[in-house]
Design a protein around this motif. Structure first.
Motif, PDB file in Angstrom:
ATOM      1  N   LYS A   1       0.843  -1.184   0.000  1.00 36.79           N
ATOM      2  CA  LYS A   1       0.000   0.000   0.000  1.00 36.79           C
ATOM      3  C   LYS A   1       0.887   1.246   0.000  1.00 36.79           C
ATOM      4  N   SER A   2       0.283   2.408  -0.194  1.00 45.26           N
ATOM      5  CA  SER A   2       1.061   3.643  -0.278  1.00 45.26           C
ATOM      6  C   SER A   2       1.788   3.969   1.022  1.00 45.26           C
ATOM      7  N   ASP A   3       1.299   3.443   2.149  1.00 50.28           N
ATOM      8  CA  ASP A   3       1.981   3.694   3.420  1.00 50.28           C
ATOM      9  C   ASP A   3       3.094   2.694   3.704  1.00 50.28           C
ATOM     10  N   GLY A   4       3.334   1.769   2.761  1.00 47.77           N
ATOM     11  CA  GLY A   4       4.408   0.793   2.910  1.00 47.77           C
ATOM     12  C   GLY A   4       3.977  -0.530   3.500  1.00 47.77           C
ATOM     13  N   SER A   5       2.743  -0.634   3.989  1.00 52.24           N
ATOM     14  CA  SER A   5       2.253  -1.898   4.546  1.00 52.24           C
ATOM     15  C   SER A   5       1.845  -2.846   3.420  1.00 52.24           C
ATOM     16  N   LYS A   6       1.831  -4.139   3.729  1.00 51.59           N
ATOM     17  CA  LYS A   6       1.517  -5.129   2.699  1.00 51.59           C
ATOM     18  C   LYS A   6       0.034  -5.134   2.362  1.00 51.59           C
ATOM     19  N   ASP A   7      -0.254  -5.168   1.061  1.00 51.83           N
ATOM     20  CA  ASP A   7      -1.621  -5.313   0.583  1.00 51.83           C
ATOM     21  C   ASP A   7      -1.911  -6.792   0.357  1.00 51.83           C
ATOM     22  N   PHE A   8      -1.154  -7.401  -0.571  1.00 50.82           N
ATOM     23  CA  PHE A   8      -1.296  -8.838  -0.804  1.00 50.82           C
ATOM     24  C   PHE A   8      -0.048  -9.342  -1.502  1.00 50.82           C
TER      25      PHE A   8
ATOM     26  N   SER B   1      -4.483  -3.459 -13.299  1.00 54.39           N
ATOM     27  CA  SER B   1      -3.665  -4.624 -13.612  1.00 54.39           C
ATOM     28  C   SER B   1      -2.192  -4.252 -13.759  1.00 54.39           C
ATOM     29  N   ILE B   2      -1.335  -5.222 -13.495  1.00 57.23           N
ATOM     30  CA  ILE B   2       0.103  -5.082 -13.724  1.00 57.23           C
ATOM     31  C   ILE B   2       0.595  -6.260 -14.555  1.00 57.23           C
ATOM     32  N   ALA B   3       1.669  -6.011 -15.315  1.00 59.12           N
ATOM     33  CA  ALA B   3       2.337  -7.082 -16.053  1.00 59.12           C
ATOM     34  C   ALA B   3       3.652  -7.377 -15.345  1.00 59.12           C
ATOM     35  N   VAL B   4       3.966  -8.659 -15.186  1.00 62.85           N
ATOM     36  CA  VAL B   4       5.164  -9.088 -14.479  1.00 62.85           C
ATOM     37  C   VAL B   4       5.992  -9.985 -15.386  1.00 62.85           C
ATOM     38  N   THR B   5       7.227  -9.584 -15.673  1.00 65.00           N
ATOM     39  CA  THR B   5       8.112 -10.437 -16.466  1.00 65.00           C
ATOM     40  C   THR B   5       8.743 -11.503 -15.580  1.00 65.00           C
ATOM     41  N   SER B   6       9.330 -12.507 -16.222  1.00 58.86           N
ATOM     42  CA  SER B   6       9.724 -13.692 -15.449  1.00 58.86           C
ATOM     43  C   SER B   6      11.085 -14.254 -15.847  1.00 58.86           C
ATOM     44  N   CYS B   7      12.047 -13.378 -16.134  1.00 55.76           N
ATOM     45  CA  CYS B   7      13.415 -13.828 -16.440  1.00 55.76           C
ATOM     46  C   CYS B   7      13.435 -14.772 -17.639  1.00 55.76           C
ATOM     47  N   ASP B   8      13.673 -16.048 -17.382  1.00 57.62           N
ATOM     48  CA  ASP B   8      13.873 -16.993 -18.482  1.00 57.62           C
ATOM     49  C   ASP B   8      12.773 -18.050 -18.595  1.00 57.62           C
ATOM     50  N   SER B   9      11.584 -17.751 -18.087  1.00 59.90           N
ATOM     51  CA  SER B   9      10.517 -18.761 -18.130  1.00 59.90           C
ATOM     52  C   SER B   9       9.578 -18.592 -19.327  1.00 59.90           C
ATOM     53  N   ASN B  10       9.904 -17.632 -20.219  1.00 61.77           N
ATOM     54  CA  ASN B  10       9.146 -17.447 -21.459  1.00 61.77           C
ATOM     55  C   ASN B  10       7.655 -17.179 -21.253  1.00 61.77           C
ATOM     56  N   GLN B  11       7.329 -16.424 -20.200  1.00 56.55           N
ATOM     57  CA  GLN B  11       5.946 -16.002 -20.045  1.00 56.55           C
ATOM     58  C   GLN B  11       5.894 -14.682 -19.283  1.00 56.55           C
TER      59      GLN B  11
ATOM     60  N   ILE C   1      -0.065 -11.447 -16.061  1.00 52.36           N
ATOM     61  CA  ILE C   1      -0.922 -10.289 -15.812  1.00 52.36           C
ATOM     62  C   ILE C   1      -1.673 -10.525 -14.498  1.00 52.36           C
ATOM     63  N   ILE C   2      -1.512  -9.589 -13.555  1.00 50.64           N
ATOM     64  CA  ILE C   2      -2.113  -9.734 -12.233  1.00 50.64           C
ATOM     65  C   ILE C   2      -3.184  -8.667 -12.024  1.00 50.64           C
ATOM     66  N   ASP C   3      -4.328  -9.109 -11.518  1.00 49.80           N
ATOM     67  CA  ASP C   3      -5.441  -8.219 -11.202  1.00 49.80           C
ATOM     68  C   ASP C   3      -5.227  -7.671  -9.791  1.00 49.80           C
ATOM     69  N   LEU C   4      -4.995  -6.366  -9.679  1.00 49.72           N
ATOM     70  CA  LEU C   4      -4.717  -5.756  -8.377  1.00 49.72           C
ATOM     71  C   LEU C   4      -5.970  -5.670  -7.502  1.00 49.72           C
ATOM     72  N   LYS C   5      -7.136  -5.610  -8.119  1.00 44.13           N
ATOM     73  CA  LYS C   5      -8.374  -5.489  -7.364  1.00 44.13           C
ATOM     74  C   LYS C   5      -8.808  -6.832  -6.791  1.00 44.13           C
ATOM     75  N   ARG C   6      -8.643  -7.886  -7.594  1.00 42.96           N
ATOM     76  CA  ARG C   6      -9.061  -9.219  -7.146  1.00 42.96           C
ATOM     77  C   ARG C   6      -7.931 -10.017  -6.508  1.00 42.96           C
ATOM     78  N   HIS C   7      -6.747  -9.460  -6.533  1.00 43.30           N
ATOM     79  CA  HIS C   7      -5.577 -10.089  -5.893  1.00 43.30           C
ATOM     80  C   HIS C   7      -5.283 -11.473  -6.460  1.00 43.30           C
ATOM     81  N   LYS C   8      -5.328 -11.593  -7.791  1.00 46.39           N
ATOM     82  CA  LYS C   8      -5.066 -12.908  -8.364  1.00 46.39           C
ATOM     83  C   LYS C   8      -4.501 -12.782  -9.774  1.00 46.39           C
ATOM     84  N   LEU C   9      -3.951 -13.881 -10.258  1.00 49.18           N
ATOM     85  CA  LEU C   9      -3.421 -13.950 -11.616  1.00 49.18           C
ATOM     86  C   LEU C   9      -4.570 -13.910 -12.609  1.00 49.18           C
TER      87      LEU C   9
END
Length: 245
Positions: free
Chosen positions: A36-43, A61-71, A74-82
């Motif tokens: 969260k903006s105050d530094g505490s954990k959201d999820f 939503s956010i996009a997260v790269t994964s080094c060498d795993s070829n994928q 996309i994570i939903d920030l509102k629903r806290h899931k992939l």
């Protein structure tokens, strides 16, 4: 007439707003932790494999790269899931979002761009990039780091190199990179434990932060152009939020 920057690197001042305990310990960690903006954990999410870089893509939503795993995940920030995983044909490290597309560092395949609408991939630059390269954009320019040869490169969307910054006296092992509203380029030096700002033409530089400011193996940073705040994160445990004027 070309408009001159309203702020140049000599006049920038940084004021520490807060220190944040990220509780993360390494690069390509298998955890995505949202604070969260105050530094505490959201999820947090631990089930998507490696995570290298992250970028906000709109629609909560956010996009997260994964080094060498070829994928790319996309994570939903509102629903806290992939939300979905997008298969790509290369490694994927640093990433930036622009107009419905992700531009990412694809290792041996250079710079790649993928449409989030139909997932088609096009090549931006054939220049081979090392592992752990980060990227940012400003207008029609791309900027990326090279951890192995200690350089920062600026190119256009055709891959034509406009300038390269290299000075081991001030910047060694560059990782995270970002730009402000005047195209000043902010870069973290992992081995030099610092943040350096480079002028838009690549000709001048200035060290802004150092080990004295708590930087120990910094690897990521982000400049928020809407608030003029700079977030800098160490490899382990701690991040710093600065107001920039």
């Amino acid at each position: 007439m070309v408009a001159l920057p309203t702020r140049n690197i000599e006049n920038l001042t940084l004021t520490l707003q807060k220190r944040i305990n990220t509780k993360l310990s390494d690069l390509c960690n298998n955890t995505v932790r949202v604070l969260k903006s105050d530094g505490s954990k959201d999820f947090e999410i631990k089930t998507i494999g490696q995570a290298f870089d992250v970028v906000f893509i709109g629609n909560n939503s956010i996009a997260v790269t994964s080094c060498d795993s070829n994928q790319i995940n996309i994570i939903d920030l509102k629903r806290h899931k992939l939300k979905k995983s997008i298969k790509v044909d290369s490694d994927n490290y640093g990433v930036v979002y622009k107009d419905g597309h992700l531009i990412y560092c694809a290792g041996e395949k250079g710079l790649q761009m993928i449409s989030l609408k139909d997932e088609t991939i096009t090549n931006v630059s054939n220049t081979k990039l090392p592992s752990f390269a980060y990227i940012t954009i400003f207008g029609d320019k791309l900027f990326y780091t090279n951890f192995y040869d200690d350089s920062v490169t600026c190119c256009d969307y055709h891959g034509n190199i406009l300038w390269t910054f290299y000075d081991k006296s001030v910047l060694v092992s560059p990782f995270g990179i970002s730009v402000d509203n005047d195209c000043n380029v902010f870069v973290v030096g992992y081995s030099t434990n610092n943040v350096v700002v480079i002028s838009p033409d690549g000709q001048r530089y200035r060290q802004l932060l150092s080990r004295e400011n708590g930087l120990i193996g910094p690897k990521a940073l982000h400049y928020d152009t809407s608030t003029n705040e700079l977030l800098v994160a160490n490899e382990s445990d701690e991040a710093f939020l600065y107001d920039v004027k």
